[in-house]
Write a protein that holds these residues in place. Structure first.
Motif, PDB file in Angstrom:
ATOM      1  N   UNK A  42       0.843  -1.208   0.000  1.00  0.00           N
ATOM      2  CA  UNK A  42       0.000   0.000   0.000  1.00  0.00           C
ATOM      3  C   UNK A  42       0.870   1.245   0.000  1.00  0.00           C
ATOM      4  N   UNK A  43       1.943   1.207   0.765  1.00  0.00           N
ATOM      5  CA  UNK A  43       2.892   2.312   0.791  1.00  0.00           C
ATOM      6  C   UNK A  43       3.574   2.461  -0.571  1.00  0.00           C
ATOM      7  N   UNK A  48       4.364   5.292  -5.654  1.00  0.00           N
ATOM      8  CA  UNK A  48       4.277   5.184  -7.108  1.00  0.00           C
ATOM      9  C   UNK A  48       3.357   6.269  -7.662  1.00  0.00           C
ATOM     10  N   UNK A  49       2.188   6.444  -7.064  1.00  0.00           N
ATOM     11  CA  UNK A  49       1.244   7.474  -7.517  1.00  0.00           C
ATOM     12  C   UNK A  49       1.783   8.886  -7.334  1.00  0.00           C
ATOM     13  N   UNK A  50       2.668   9.050  -6.357  1.00  0.00           N
ATOM     14  CA  UNK A  50       3.293  10.362  -6.106  1.00  0.00           C
ATOM     15  C   UNK A  50       4.570  10.549  -6.915  1.00  0.00           C
ATOM     16  N   UNK A  60       8.089  -1.976  -3.219  1.00  0.00           N
ATOM     17  CA  UNK A  60       7.613  -3.147  -3.971  1.00  0.00           C
ATOM     18  C   UNK A  60       8.537  -4.339  -3.726  1.00  0.00           C
ATOM     19  N   UNK A  61       9.830  -4.087  -3.695  1.00  0.00           N
ATOM     20  CA  UNK A  61      10.798  -5.151  -3.467  1.00  0.00           C
ATOM     21  C   UNK A  61      10.572  -5.814  -2.108  1.00  0.00           C
ATOM     22  N   UNK A  62      10.396  -5.003  -1.076  1.00  0.00           N
ATOM     23  CA  UNK A  62      10.182  -5.540   0.271  1.00  0.00           C
ATOM     24  C   UNK A  62       8.861  -6.308   0.356  1.00  0.00           C
ATOM     25  N   UNK A  94       5.109  -4.057 -12.438  1.00  0.00           N
ATOM     26  CA  UNK A  94       5.268  -2.626 -12.174  1.00  0.00           C
ATOM     27  C   UNK A  94       6.682  -2.331 -11.698  1.00  0.00           C
ATOM     28  N   UNK A  95       7.219  -3.205 -10.889  1.00  0.00           N
ATOM     29  CA  UNK A  95       8.572  -3.019 -10.391  1.00  0.00           C
ATOM     30  C   UNK A  95       9.583  -3.051 -11.534  1.00  0.00           C
TER      31      UNK A  95
END
Length: 163
Positions: A42-43, A48-50, A60-62, A94-95
């Protein structure tokens, strides 16, 4: 009496003492990994949106690492497993896109253990690599082994991409 038996030598039925059921530690750990992964992803989406791509990439990796570890326990099954894998596929794609922005050509900046992530997904019956790309991967592997089948795999991958 030496044995501590008094009077009646017949044994009386006694209620068996049942131990309290212990929660499955593995399942609890898998759920915790999934919950942490959801929080982290979610973070990542917010970053990403910002357009905070380095932070999104790291998050995303974590998250993918957490999901991968949860799947590797073998305790995430059924619809939950399918949902997690489908979401992982989207986050992984996406990553990859963000990776080009964050890392450029410097492979040392790459995050995540993609091999472990993809392996955990495939062990659950999911193929995260599209057919054409899979053919290219097979071709690269065949090349490293000096296998003449490499050309056939490249041909199959090109056919898929051009269709």
């Amino acid at each position: 009496h030496k044995l501590g038996i008094s009077g009646n030598t017949r044994s009386q039925p006694t209620a068996a003492v049942q131990p309290k059921p212990q929660p499955n530690a593995g399942a609890a750990a898998a759920n915790q990994l999934l919950n942490e992964g959801v929080t982290i992803v979610k973070l990542a989406v917010k970053y990403d949106n910002s357009k905070l791509y380095p932070e999104a990439y790291e998050s995303y990796s974590k998250a993918l690492d957490n999901f991968s570890k949860a799947l590797s326990t073998g305790l995430v099954k059924g619809k939950t497993s399918t949902t997690v894998i489908e979401r992982m596929d989207g986050y992984l794609k996406r990553m990859y896109k963000i990776e080009a922005l964050v890392c450029g050509k410097d492979k040392r900046k790459r995050k995540g253990n993609f091999v472990d992530i993809i392996t955990s997904m495939t062990k659950c019956g999911y193929n995260p690599v599209p057919e054409g790309e899979e053919s290219f991967l097979q071709a690269r592997l065949a090349e490293t082994r000096k296998d003449p089948a490499a050309l056939a795999y490249y041909s199959k991958g090109l056919e898929y991409l051009m269709a």
